[in-house]
Design an enzyme around this catalytic site. Structure first.
Site, PDB file in Angstrom:
ATOM      1  N   HIS A 265      83.288  14.492 -28.630  1.00  0.00           N
ATOM      2  CA  HIS A 265      82.665  14.230 -29.916  1.00  0.00           C
ATOM      3  C   HIS A 265      81.818  12.963 -29.904  1.00  0.00           C
ATOM      4  CE1 HIS A 265      85.844  16.837 -32.237  1.00  0.00           C
ATOM      5  NE2 HIS A 265      85.215  17.501 -31.271  1.00  0.00           N
TER       6      HIS A 265
ATOM      7  N   ASP B 265      87.844  15.530 -28.166  1.00  0.00           N
ATOM      8  CA  ASP B 265      87.579  14.676 -29.331  1.00  0.00           C
ATOM      9  C   ASP B 265      86.660  13.545 -28.882  1.00  0.00           C
ATOM     10  OD1 ASP B 265      87.956  13.117 -31.854  1.00  0.00           O
ATOM     11  OD2 ASP B 265      89.532  14.566 -32.206  1.00  0.00           O
TER      12      ASP B 265
END
Length: 388
Positions: free
Chosen positions: A206, A183
């Site tokens: 991310h 993430d």
């Protein structure tokens, strides 16, 4: 320093064992029993071995507030791994439960590995964090925080394993870390102000994100965020700002500069229609928007693997005005990893300026240009029409 002598929800950094297994989150330890002195001079917080979580969710007995290791209301705390300390969250079975829903439910919600709540003048350094069940490090309601020389590792398909989450905190300095997770490498969330992020190697993951903020119509703010000298390698995003439709508040005075991109999917993105990864926000009402303003992207160099080098998917406020204001780009050079591939720029409801930017961003006003950013010449009728 008196607060350091208090009992913590979980304290295991004083053990002499090379591996320390913790899974019963209601048990309290007194740091005095583990060799702490708390005189303001003695180094009471050094992790030299490994702290290891239980191997399966079923081995966890009880947990509180989605935390495994929690430090609450501890001022002047210094935690140093001396480059050898390891916190291993044994996250694989938790990710399996999330992704496949086949693992027997645990008595615990998926915990974040290391959480600091209301800890002022905090220093965290020299640790390796591996495979947290959820986020690796959470900094909540803290002031004057320095995080440095960390190595945070989790597979790119491990859901919600953020590297460092910052919430409701101010004067936070994060530098010289290597972060690769499933993430956000770093997420700067609501209530945070004066955050500096420098010399971060991010990937997989991310990207380094402001947000998300404004979920479920919330009023949230983020301001004075400065990201500099960072590398994104094989990440989903690079520099990202994400807000939920229907929220309110602001994200302002934000800069990303001196950024290196290596095979990134979305190098620069402002997403005001963020719905936890879903492109279609469904029934979420968007009669208001978090205002994003005074944002600078400066000196980006590198490659992308998808089509969209730059994405400004912005909204309008209730009175019809733009919700992305004064977005400025300078010295941007992003090319495709495939020389034959076209690069696109997606623009919607945004104004600002551009200078020495490749690919060209026609929805922003070129410096020294006479074109009005709100004119038809500056905005295509199709907000997703620009292809280069």
């Amino acid at each position: 320093m008196r607060k350091l002598l208090a009992s913590f929800l979980i304290v295991c950094i004083f053990t002499t064992s090379s591996n320390f297994n913790v899974g019963y989150c209601q048990e309290t330890f007194n740091v005095l029993d583990y060799g702490a002195v708390g005189d303001g001079q003695t180094d009471d917080a050094e992790i030299l071995g490994k702290i290891v979580a239980p191997k399966t969710p079923q081995e966890w007995k009880e947990c509180e507030k989605e935390s495994w290791l929690l430090f609450s209301e501890v001022n002047n705390l210094i935690i140093d791994g001396n480059e050898t300390g390891v916190i291993n969250g044994n996250g694989l079975p938790w990710w399996t439960e999330v992704n496949k829903s086949k693992v027997e439910k645990s008595k615990c919600d998926r915990p974040k590995a290391l959480r600091f709540f209301n800890c002022n003048d905090l220093q965290l350094s020299g640790l390796t964090h591996v495979d947290s069940p959820k986020g690796h490090i959470s900094i909540l309601n803290c002031t004057n925080v320095i995080v440095s020389n960390l190595h945070i590792i989790a597979p790119d398909d491990s859901e919600n394993t953020d590297g460092i989450d910052i919430n409701m905190s101010r004067h936070v300095d994060i530098h010289d870390c290597i972060i690769g997770t499933g993430d956000d490498c770093i997420a700067i969330k609501g209530g945070s102000v004066l955050v500096n992020v420098t010399n971060i190697a991010c990937g997989p993951g991310h990207g380094i994100s402001v947000g998300s903020i404004g979920e479920e119509g919330a009023y949230e703010t983020v301001a004075e965020v400065y990201v500099r000298n960072c590398t994104f390698n094989g990440t989903m995003n690079g520099a990202r700002i994400k807000t939920w439709p229907g929220g309110s508040g602001y994200a302002k005075n934000i800069s990303y500069e001196k950024i290196t991109l290596i095979g990134v999917q979305n190098p620069i993105i402002i997403d005001q229609n963020y719905c936890n990864g879903k492109r279609d926000c469904g029934d979420i009402k968007s009669n208001s928007a978090v205002e994003v303003s005074n944002v600078t992207f400066n000196d980006f160099r590198g490659t992308l693997v998808d089509d969209h080098a730059i994405t400004f998917d912005c909204s309008k406020t209730a009175d019809g005005s733009l919700a992305c204001l004064n977005i400025n780009m300078k010295q941007i050079n992003i090319t495709s990893i495939d020389p034959e591939k076209e690069i696109s720029v997606l623009c919607k409801n945004v104004n600002g300026t551009t200078e020495d930017t490749c690919p060209s961003v026609h929805c922003l006003q070129a410096r020294n240009s006479t074109i009005d950013a709100d004119s038809p010449d500056a905005y295509s009728p199709d907000p997703y029409a620009y292809s280069f």
